[in-house]
Scaffold this motif. Structure first.
Motif, PDB file in Angstrom:
ATOM      1  N   ARG A   1       0.746  -1.296   0.027  1.00 52.46           N
ATOM      2  CA  ARG A   1      -0.115  -0.201  -0.337  1.00 52.46           C
ATOM      3  C   ARG A   1       1.096   1.565   0.198  1.00 52.46           C
ATOM      4  N   GLU A   2       2.327   1.173  -0.397  1.00 54.19           N
ATOM      5  CA  GLU A   2       3.272   2.310  -1.203  1.00 54.19           C
ATOM      6  C   GLU A   2       3.547   2.726  -2.205  1.00 54.19           C
ATOM      7  N   PRO A   3       3.233   3.839  -2.822  1.00 55.81           N
ATOM      8  CA  PRO A   3       3.571   3.958  -3.451  1.00 55.81           C
ATOM      9  C   PRO A   3       4.987   3.890  -3.801  1.00 55.81           C
ATOM     10  N   PRO A   4       5.582   3.548  -5.229  1.00 53.28           N
ATOM     11  CA  PRO A   4       6.680   2.824  -5.659  1.00 53.28           C
ATOM     12  C   PRO A   4       7.290   4.488  -5.506  1.00 53.28           C
ATOM     13  N   ALA A   5       9.195   4.254  -4.963  1.00 52.75           N
ATOM     14  CA  ALA A   5       9.512   5.098  -5.775  1.00 52.75           C
ATOM     15  C   ALA A   5       9.426   6.057  -6.570  1.00 52.75           C
ATOM     16  N   THR A   6       9.714   7.211  -6.976  1.00 47.25           N
ATOM     17  CA  THR A   6       9.693   8.326  -8.214  1.00 47.25           C
ATOM     18  C   THR A   6      10.635   7.575  -9.014  1.00 47.25           C
ATOM     19  N   ASN A   7       9.911   7.940 -10.660  1.00 45.28           N
ATOM     20  CA  ASN A   7      10.924   7.162 -11.072  1.00 45.28           C
ATOM     21  C   ASN A   7      10.874   5.645 -11.565  1.00 45.28           C
ATOM     22  N   GLN A   8      10.044   4.721 -10.769  1.00 42.32           N
ATOM     23  CA  GLN A   8       9.999   3.893 -10.644  1.00 42.32           C
ATOM     24  C   GLN A   8       8.845   3.332 -10.752  1.00 42.32           C
ATOM     25  N   GLN A   9       8.882   2.279 -11.365  1.00 40.10           N
ATOM     26  CA  GLN A   9       7.609   1.817 -12.583  1.00 40.10           C
ATOM     27  C   GLN A   9       6.842   0.875 -11.138  1.00 40.10           C
ATOM     28  N   LEU A  10       6.263   0.438 -10.817  1.00 34.80           N
ATOM     29  CA  LEU A  10       5.133  -0.586 -10.255  1.00 34.80           C
ATOM     30  C   LEU A  10       5.835  -2.429 -10.343  1.00 34.80           C
ATOM     31  N   GLU A  11       6.526  -2.646 -10.914  1.00 39.15           N
ATOM     32  CA  GLU A  11       6.735  -3.593 -11.920  1.00 39.15           C
ATOM     33  C   GLU A  11       8.124  -4.006 -11.261  1.00 39.15           C
ATOM     34  N   GLU A  12       8.477  -3.528 -11.625  1.00 44.77           N
ATOM     35  CA  GLU A  12      10.247  -2.732 -10.620  1.00 44.77           C
ATOM     36  C   GLU A  12      10.009  -2.990  -9.222  1.00 44.77           C
ATOM     37  N   HIS A  13       9.412  -2.188  -8.634  1.00 44.78           N
ATOM     38  CA  HIS A  13       8.839  -2.070  -7.466  1.00 44.78           C
ATOM     39  C   HIS A  13       9.044  -3.703  -6.810  1.00 44.78           C
ATOM     40  N   LEU A  14       7.356  -4.484  -6.842  1.00 39.76           N
ATOM     41  CA  LEU A  14       7.388  -5.824  -6.888  1.00 39.76           C
ATOM     42  C   LEU A  14       7.897  -6.623  -6.932  1.00 39.76           C
ATOM     43  N   VAL A  15       9.548  -6.659  -7.426  1.00 37.93           N
ATOM     44  CA  VAL A  15      10.502  -7.900  -7.974  1.00 37.93           C
ATOM     45  C   VAL A  15      11.491  -6.523  -7.210  1.00 37.93           C
ATOM     46  N   THR A  16      11.786  -5.962  -6.404  1.00 39.87           N
ATOM     47  CA  THR A  16      12.874  -5.147  -5.694  1.00 39.87           C
ATOM     48  C   THR A  16      12.633  -5.591  -4.547  1.00 39.87           C
ATOM     49  N   THR A  17      11.641  -5.102  -4.250  1.00 39.61           N
ATOM     50  CA  THR A  17      11.036  -4.834  -2.581  1.00 39.61           C
ATOM     51  C   THR A  17      10.538  -6.245  -2.122  1.00 39.61           C
TER      52      THR A  17
END
Length: 53
Positions: free
Chosen positions: A13-29
């Motif tokens: 329920r957090e927004p991805p970092a600035t300039n980060q796509q949701l997919e990248e957030h899901l994979v890295t976080t």
């Protein structure tokens, strides 16, 4: 001028970092296990909603 709501991660329920796509957030976080548990929980809710209709 219309504004867009920021995208929110459905897992944390957090927004991805600035300039980060949701997919990248899901994979890295999130771990694979956490993502799998989330998918199972969502599928269970949807299945239960279908049965109760």
């Amino acid at each position: 001028m219309a504004t867009r709501n920021s995208i929110e991660c459905p897992v944390c329920r957090e927004p991805p970092a600035t300039n980060q796509q949701l997919e990248e957030h899901l994979v890295t976080t999130h771990t694979k296990r956490k993502l799998a548990k989330f998918i199972v929980a969502e599928t269970t809710v949807q299945t239960n909603e279908d049965v109760s209709e």
